[in-house]
Design a protein around this motif. Structure first.
Motif, PDB file in Angstrom:
ATOM      1  N   ARG A   6      14.201 -16.102  15.479  1.00  0.00           N
ATOM      2  CA  ARG A   6      13.337 -16.887  14.597  1.00  0.00           C
ATOM      3  C   ARG A   6      13.320 -18.372  14.965  1.00  0.00           C
ATOM      4  O   ARG A   6      12.324 -19.062  14.717  1.00  0.00           O
ATOM      5  CB  ARG A   6      13.800 -16.708  13.149  1.00  0.00           C
ATOM      6  N   LEU A   7      14.421 -18.867  15.526  1.00  0.00           N
ATOM      7  CA  LEU A   7      14.464 -20.286  15.860  1.00  0.00           C
ATOM      8  C   LEU A   7      13.928 -20.593  17.252  1.00  0.00           C
ATOM      9  O   LEU A   7      13.530 -21.738  17.518  1.00  0.00           O
ATOM     10  CB  LEU A   7      15.898 -20.822  15.748  1.00  0.00           C
ATOM     11  N   MET A   8      13.904 -19.614  18.141  1.00  0.00           N
ATOM     12  CA  MET A   8      13.475 -19.880  19.510  1.00  0.00           C
ATOM     13  C   MET A   8      12.067 -20.496  19.582  1.00  0.00           C
ATOM     14  O   MET A   8      11.841 -21.436  20.358  1.00  0.00           O
ATOM     15  CB  MET A   8      13.550 -18.609  20.353  1.00  0.00           C
ATOM     16  N   ARG A  19      25.936  -9.174  13.682  1.00  0.00           N
ATOM     17  CA  ARG A  19      25.075  -9.148  14.875  1.00  0.00           C
ATOM     18  C   ARG A  19      23.605  -9.301  14.487  1.00  0.00           C
ATOM     19  O   ARG A  19      22.844 -10.008  15.159  1.00  0.00           O
ATOM     20  CB  ARG A  19      25.280  -7.840  15.636  1.00  0.00           C
ATOM     21  N   LYS A  20      23.195  -8.636  13.407  1.00  0.00           N
ATOM     22  CA  LYS A  20      21.805  -8.721  12.973  1.00  0.00           C
ATOM     23  C   LYS A  20      21.451 -10.138  12.532  1.00  0.00           C
ATOM     24  O   LYS A  20      20.350 -10.631  12.797  1.00  0.00           O
ATOM     25  CB  LYS A  20      21.552  -7.730  11.830  1.00  0.00           C
ATOM     26  N   ILE A  21      22.388 -10.803  11.852  1.00  0.00           N
ATOM     27  CA  ILE A  21      22.148 -12.183  11.421  1.00  0.00           C
ATOM     28  C   ILE A  21      21.952 -13.081  12.637  1.00  0.00           C
ATOM     29  O   ILE A  21      20.998 -13.870  12.705  1.00  0.00           O
ATOM     30  CB  ILE A  21      23.320 -12.694  10.560  1.00  0.00           C
ATOM     31  N   ILE A  22      22.846 -12.957  13.614  1.00  0.00           N
ATOM     32  CA  ILE A  22      22.769 -13.814  14.802  1.00  0.00           C
ATOM     33  C   ILE A  22      21.510 -13.513  15.604  1.00  0.00           C
ATOM     34  O   ILE A  22      20.838 -14.426  16.100  1.00  0.00           O
ATOM     35  CB  ILE A  22      24.050 -13.644  15.648  1.00  0.00           C
ATOM     36  N   LYS A  23      21.171 -12.256  15.714  1.00  0.00           N
ATOM     37  CA  LYS A  23      19.945 -11.874  16.418  1.00  0.00           C
ATOM     38  C   LYS A  23      18.722 -12.497  15.742  1.00  0.00           C
ATOM     39  O   LYS A  23      17.811 -13.021  16.401  1.00  0.00           O
ATOM     40  CB  LYS A  23      19.809 -10.350  16.452  1.00  0.00           C
ATOM     41  N   ALA A  24      18.707 -12.459  14.419  1.00  0.00           N
ATOM     42  CA  ALA A  24      17.580 -13.038  13.673  1.00  0.00           C
ATOM     43  C   ALA A  24      17.515 -14.554  13.868  1.00  0.00           C
ATOM     44  O   ALA A  24      16.426 -15.125  14.026  1.00  0.00           O
ATOM     45  CB  ALA A  24      17.710 -12.699  12.192  1.00  0.00           C
ATOM     46  N   ILE A  49      19.216 -26.369   8.127  1.00  0.00           N
ATOM     47  CA  ILE A  49      20.135 -25.563   7.309  1.00  0.00           C
ATOM     48  C   ILE A  49      19.356 -24.704   6.328  1.00  0.00           C
ATOM     49  O   ILE A  49      19.658 -23.513   6.141  1.00  0.00           O
ATOM     50  CB  ILE A  49      21.146 -26.477   6.582  1.00  0.00           C
ATOM     51  N   GLY A  50      18.345 -25.281   5.684  1.00  0.00           N
ATOM     52  CA  GLY A  50      17.516 -24.498   4.768  1.00  0.00           C
ATOM     53  C   GLY A  50      16.801 -23.368   5.476  1.00  0.00           C
ATOM     54  O   GLY A  50      16.729 -22.239   4.966  1.00  0.00           O
ATOM     55  N   LEU A  51      16.271 -23.654   6.653  1.00  0.00           N
ATOM     56  CA  LEU A  51      15.567 -22.632   7.420  1.00  0.00           C
ATOM     57  C   LEU A  51      16.516 -21.518   7.852  1.00  0.00           C
ATOM     58  O   LEU A  51      16.185 -20.328   7.752  1.00  0.00           O
ATOM     59  CB  LEU A  51      14.909 -23.277   8.642  1.00  0.00           C
ATOM     60  N   MET A  52      17.713 -21.888   8.295  1.00  0.00           N
ATOM     61  CA  MET A  52      18.674 -20.874   8.725  1.00  0.00           C
ATOM     62  C   MET A  52      19.131 -20.014   7.552  1.00  0.00           C
ATOM     63  O   MET A  52      19.342 -18.804   7.695  1.00  0.00           O
ATOM     64  CB  MET A  52      19.855 -21.538   9.429  1.00  0.00           C
ATOM     65  N   ASN A  53      19.276 -20.627   6.375  1.00  0.00           N
ATOM     66  CA  ASN A  53      19.635 -19.835   5.197  1.00  0.00           C
ATOM     67  C   ASN A  53      18.560 -18.812   4.874  1.00  0.00           C
ATOM     68  O   ASN A  53      18.863 -17.675   4.490  1.00  0.00           O
ATOM     69  CB  ASN A  53      19.863 -20.755   3.995  1.00  0.00           C
ATOM     70  N   LYS A  54      17.315 -19.204   5.024  1.00  0.00           N
ATOM     71  CA  LYS A  54      16.210 -18.275   4.787  1.00  0.00           C
ATOM     72  C   LYS A  54      16.276 -17.110   5.779  1.00  0.00           C
ATOM     73  O   LYS A  54      16.103 -15.944   5.401  1.00  0.00           O
ATOM     74  CB  LYS A  54      14.874 -19.008   4.910  1.00  0.00           C
ATOM     75  N   ILE A  55      16.565 -17.420   7.036  1.00  0.00           N
ATOM     76  CA  ILE A  55      16.683 -16.379   8.059  1.00  0.00           C
ATOM     77  C   ILE A  55      17.848 -15.450   7.748  1.00  0.00           C
ATOM     78  O   ILE A  55      17.721 -14.220   7.834  1.00  0.00           O
ATOM     79  CB  ILE A  55      16.856 -17.028   9.446  1.00  0.00           C
TER      80      ILE A  55
END
Length: 484
Positions: free
Chosen positions: A86-88, A77-82, A194-200
């Motif tokens: 962060r992407l919005m 849940r924390k990953i998805i919330k982040a 993909i790189g940005l999401m991995n960082k998140i």
């Protein structure tokens, strides 16, 4: 306590010789809790999830998935919330990058698609809603959803960022890691995201390489991914060729294939609203969404009024046979396929290059047509839509069935006759059937229901959510926990 050889365990999992919960948990505990150097030796570490080879990426994803599975649902849940938070603020940048690289669609509509993918894609709650418990004299049986492991996901160039977003949220919610095989035409945008999401993911959970890909995406790399023994499930969002190939891989496959959505308009419809809805739906992102209206089958008595109102909402109406032939020559190849150079291009660009006169800034090209014409039979993925005139509803339904061609993807109808709406829905048997609205209502735009950009029609799952990326498991406790 004897130390585990992480490299050996990961290699066994990749080879299909491992993967039991004990081994997977030990990989996770060794890599994450004990801090042993062997964990980093198991895979090549790339902070952005982009690897030189398919095998490196898959091995890294297995280590990441083991860590994710050996922890709480709250971590997912924390990953998805982040990811959502962060992407919005970057939805516009994602849209701009995608349009700049692929030359398809338009920034405004892609920004909306990115936004709704972040806001309306179900997370872990989708698994909870699907949990079932049976109790009786024999005891208790529990049905729950568990991850496949590493999912290999192929993404199209038409919807690159929104597909990566919604698939990542659903697949991570189900406990999986993801290997994305992006279309080479959207390589730069996809790898950046993909790189940005991995960082998140890393910053929110400490897990590296939960989402991976390769530096040089290609048809060959996608084929290698599909046959890699470390890929536990395939999710393919693309054309019929790649879907068919994935389904022949022997792996569990979820295939999102082609569609050719017809929309029926009968004489009982609110014609003013129907016209606006069809223009909005068929012109949305220059018609690249597979759910977008691709044909209009209209009862003749209302067809002229429908066209008039479409023109009032940004459509240009083409009836001159010479102009229609010019449009066909530009956008349809001799093999009766769409000209890729014009997929997702604007109506203005298509009209200009075809040498067809127009005024203003039309969003949609409506051409007078029959069900035998190329624009009707081919999924064009361009803001060109034929209108086919028919004498009555029964004829309209028969032609819609012919044009939908048994793809079971999407169809719509504008009518106030409930019996007719019901009959069309039953006979068309599409995964999405929209009544009196743009077809994008079928994926959560301005209507109820979750959002997805992976609509699995060939394999039957329809509009996918987290539970489609998980295995149903049955856990039985005999003779206990029935308190009826």
């Amino acid at each position: 306590m004897e130390a585990f050889d992480v490299t050996a365990i990961v290699n066994k999992i990749i080879a299909g010789e491992g993967g039991c919960p004990h081994c997977v948990s030990e990989v996770a505990r060794t890599a994450e809790n004990r801090g042993m150097e062997a964990a980093s030796a198991a895979v090549t570490t790339h902070s952005n999830g982009v690897f030189d080879t398919v095998d490196e990426a898959v091995k890294a994803a297995h280590v990441a998935q083991a860590k994710l599975f050996d922890t709480s649902l709250d971590r997912r849940r924390k990953i998805i919330k982040a990811i959502r938070e962060r992407l919005m603020p970057l939805t516009m940048e994602m849209a701009e990058r995608a349009v700049s690289e692929t030359k398809m669609g338009n920034v405004h509509d892609k920004e909306l698609k990115n936004r709704i993918a972040l806001e309306n894609t179900p997370g872990v709650e989708d698994l909870n809603a699907a949990t079932q418990v049976l109790t009786g004299d024999g005891g208790m049986t529990l049905y729950e959803y568990c991850p496949y492991g590493v999912i290999g996901a192929i993404c199209p160039s038409t919807n690159p960022t929104e597909t990566i977003i919604c698939n990542s949220i659903g697949m991570i919610a189900a406990g999986n890691a993801i290997y994305f095989s992006p279309h080479p035409g959207a390589k730069e945008t996809s790898q950046w995201l993909i790189g940005l999401m991995n960082k998140i993911v890393s910053e929110s959970s400490g897990i590296e390489n939960l989402i991976v890909t390769v530096k040089n995406p290609s048809i060959e790399a996608a084929q290698e991914m599909m046959t890699n023994p470390g890929i536990n499930m395939l999710v393919v969002t693309g054309g019929p060729g790649v879907v068919d190939q994935a389904m022949r891989s022997g792996k569990k496959t979820l295939g999102a294939g082609a569609g050719n959505p017809p929309t029926i308009v009968d004489e009982t419809a609110d014609i003013v609203k129907a016209a606006k809805d069809i223009v909005n739906g068929a012109s949305f992102d220059n018609n690249v969404p597979c759910i977008a209206e691709k044909n209009i089958v209209a009862v003749s008595s209302i067809a002229d009024y429908l066209v008039y109102n479409m023109q009032q909402n940004g459509a240009v109406y083409i009836t001159n046979p010479d102009d229609i032939r010019k449009l066909e020559a530009l956008t349809v190849t001799p093999k009766q396929t769409p000209n890729k150079n014009y997929v997702g291009r604007s109506a203005v660009k298509i009209l200009t290059d075809a040498g067809v006169a127009f005024s203003g800034e039309p969003r949609l090209i409506v051409v007078e047509s029959t069900e035998k014409d190329p624009f009707a039979k081919i999924e064009m993925l361009m803001p060109i839509i034929p209108i086919i005139r028919v004498p009555d509803f029964e004829c309209a339904l028969n032609i819609a069935l012919e044009l939908e061609n048994g793809l079971h993807h999407t169809a719509s109808m504008h009518s106030e006759n409930v019996d007719r709406l019901n009959k069309a829905a039953r006979l068309l048997q599409t995964s999405i059937f929209v009544k009196n609205a743009p077809t994008y209502a079928g994926i959560g735009f301005g209507a109820e229901g979750p959002t997805t950009f992976t609509i699995a029609t060939p394999t039957g799952e329809g509009t996918t959510t987290a539970r489609n990326f998980a295995r149903e498991r049955r856990c039985v406790l005999a003779g206990a926990f029935s308190i009826k």
